[in-house]
Design a protein around this motif. Structure first.
Motif, PDB file in Angstrom:
ATOM      1  N   ARG A  84      -8.537 -24.338 -63.018  1.00  0.00           N
ATOM      2  CA  ARG A  84      -8.227 -22.961 -63.245  1.00  0.00           C
ATOM      3  C   ARG A  84      -9.003 -22.520 -64.525  1.00  0.00           C
ATOM      4  NH1 ARG A  84      -3.761 -21.757 -64.852  1.00  0.00           N
ATOM      5  NH2 ARG A  84      -3.153 -23.843 -65.244  1.00  0.00           N
ATOM      6  N   PHE A 117      -9.579 -36.509 -72.227  1.00  0.00           N
ATOM      7  CA  PHE A 117      -9.876 -36.410 -73.730  1.00  0.00           C
ATOM      8  C   PHE A 117      -8.999 -35.461 -74.711  1.00  0.00           C
ATOM      9  CE2 PHE A 117     -13.918 -36.794 -71.205  1.00  0.00           C
ATOM     10  CZ  PHE A 117     -14.591 -37.712 -71.797  1.00  0.00           C
ATOM     11  N   ARG A 126      -3.512 -21.390 -74.947  1.00  0.00           N
ATOM     12  CA  ARG A 126      -2.945 -19.975 -74.899  1.00  0.00           C
ATOM     13  C   ARG A 126      -1.830 -19.777 -75.659  1.00  0.00           C
ATOM     14  NH1 ARG A 126      -3.844 -21.925 -69.661  1.00  0.00           N
ATOM     15  NH2 ARG A 126      -1.408 -22.082 -69.160  1.00  0.00           N
TER      16      ARG A 126
HETATM   17  P1  ATP Z   1      -3.188 -25.574 -68.073  1.00  0.00           P
HETATM   18  O1  ATP Z   1      -2.593 -26.336 -69.149  1.00  0.00           O
HETATM   19  O2  ATP Z   1      -3.421 -24.121 -67.851  1.00  0.00           O
HETATM   20  O3  ATP Z   1      -2.925 -26.155 -66.631  1.00  0.00           O
HETATM   21  P2  ATP Z   1      -5.457 -27.543 -68.201  1.00  0.00           P
HETATM   22  O4  ATP Z   1      -6.147 -27.800 -69.364  1.00  0.00           O
HETATM   23  O5  ATP Z   1      -4.730 -28.466 -67.367  1.00  0.00           O
HETATM   24  O6  ATP Z   1      -5.009 -26.118 -68.179  1.00  0.00           O
HETATM   25  P3  ATP Z   1      -6.946 -27.163 -65.685  1.00  0.00           P
HETATM   26  O7  ATP Z   1      -7.676 -25.957 -65.612  1.00  0.00           O
HETATM   27  O8  ATP Z   1      -5.373 -27.219 -65.135  1.00  0.00           O
HETATM   28  O9  ATP Z   1      -6.806 -27.341 -67.480  1.00  0.00           O
HETATM   29  O10 ATP Z   1      -7.448 -28.349 -65.569  1.00  0.00           O
HETATM   30  C1  ATP Z   1      -8.157 -28.822 -64.269  1.00  0.00           C
HETATM   31  C2  ATP Z   1      -8.637 -30.237 -64.430  1.00  0.00           C
HETATM   32  O11 ATP Z   1      -9.354 -30.568 -65.750  1.00  0.00           O
HETATM   33  C3  ATP Z   1      -7.308 -30.943 -64.708  1.00  0.00           C
HETATM   34  O12 ATP Z   1      -6.966 -31.363 -63.345  1.00  0.00           O
HETATM   35  C4  ATP Z   1      -7.946 -32.323 -65.451  1.00  0.00           C
HETATM   36  O13 ATP Z   1      -8.574 -33.282 -64.256  1.00  0.00           O
HETATM   37  C5  ATP Z   1      -8.933 -31.432 -66.073  1.00  0.00           C
HETATM   38  N1  ATP Z   1      -8.836 -31.632 -67.503  1.00  0.00           N
HETATM   39  C6  ATP Z   1      -8.031 -30.781 -68.292  1.00  0.00           C
HETATM   40  N2  ATP Z   1      -8.003 -30.875 -69.791  1.00  0.00           N
HETATM   41  C7  ATP Z   1      -8.424 -32.179 -69.788  1.00  0.00           C
HETATM   42  C8  ATP Z   1      -9.078 -33.265 -70.970  1.00  0.00           C
HETATM   43  N3  ATP Z   1      -8.475 -32.671 -72.018  1.00  0.00           N
HETATM   44  N4  ATP Z   1      -9.751 -34.093 -70.708  1.00  0.00           N
HETATM   45  C9  ATP Z   1     -10.274 -34.491 -69.501  1.00  0.00           C
HETATM   46  N5  ATP Z   1      -9.865 -33.694 -68.427  1.00  0.00           N
HETATM   47  C10 ATP Z   1      -9.196 -32.688 -68.463  1.00  0.00           C
END
Ligand code: ATP
Ligand code: MG
Length: 168
Positions: free
Chosen positions: A8, A119, A130
């Motif tokens: 997202r 990561f 947020r």
């Molecule tokens: P939210 O907390 O709003 O759900 P999020 O950080 O989980 O945000 P998303 O847009 O839901 O972000 O993430 C999509 C994909 O990005 C996740 O399914 C995951 O595979 C990858 N992702 C998110 N954060 C990380 C991270 N810190 N390191 C590696 N991959 C990540």
């Protein structure tokens, strides 16, 4: 070999950037799906698809990557979600996702699904970013510089704070 990542990106952060740079080494081309494209102006989904595309596009400019950014709206119909994506995207061979639902749906349709390495997940998380925006804590260090600029330009933090207020 074409890979697929779905997120997202509310907002696009350094965890997303790291994972995209990592996956790009393993595929010829990467499709980045900006999911829940129709959602914006909520506490969970503050940014528009256009703003999120800009965050990704501006950040990735300085890297030599082959990628497409495609916004896709939710259909809230899990059993046909994979065919829905297939009808909207160029053919892809491998999916990178840590999301259990996404993993199950693609695997059931015969796709190869890989789990990207996380990561610094405690900090590089949309939810945490947020939260920090709402509490005047440091969020800028968790997102690429280009994303800081875009969020400031669209008054993203003020937008989020307004949305958090009660009706009166
Ligand atoms: P939210 O907390 O709003 O759900 P999020 O950080 O989980 O945000 P998303 O847009 O839901 O972000 O993430 C999509 C994909 O990005 C996740 O399914 C995951 O595979 C990858 N992702 C998110 N954060 C990380 C991270 N810190 N390191 C590696 N991959 C990540
Ligand atoms: Mg998430």
């Amino acid at each position: 070999m074409r890979g697929l990542v779905v997120g997202r990106f509310q907002p696009f952060h350094k965890g997303h950037l790291n994972v995209i740079l990592d996956i790009s080494k393993r595929v010829d081309e990467l499709i980045i799906v900006v999911g829940s494209a129709e959602k914006s102006h909520t506490l969970e989904n503050p940014f528009t698809a256009g703003e999120r595309i800009e965050m990704i596009y501006e950040t990735l400019k300085k890297y030599d990557l082959n990628y497409l950014i495609i916004p896709i709206k939710d259909i809230e119909y899990n059993s046909i979600w994979v065919s829905y994506l297939e009808s909207l995207l160029p053919k892809f061979n491998i999916i990178y996702s840590g999301n259990p639902l996404v993993r199950v749906l693609f695997r059931e349709r015969g796709y190869k699904v890989e789990k990207p390495i996380m990561f610094n997940r405690n900090e590089y998380s949309g939810k945490e970013i947020r939260r920090r925006m709402l509490n005047d804590e440091d969020w800028e260090s968790l997102v690429p510089g280009e994303v800081v600029k875009i969020i400031k330009r669209v008054n993203g933090v003020e937008r989020l704070k307004e949305l958090a207020k009660d009706d009166y």
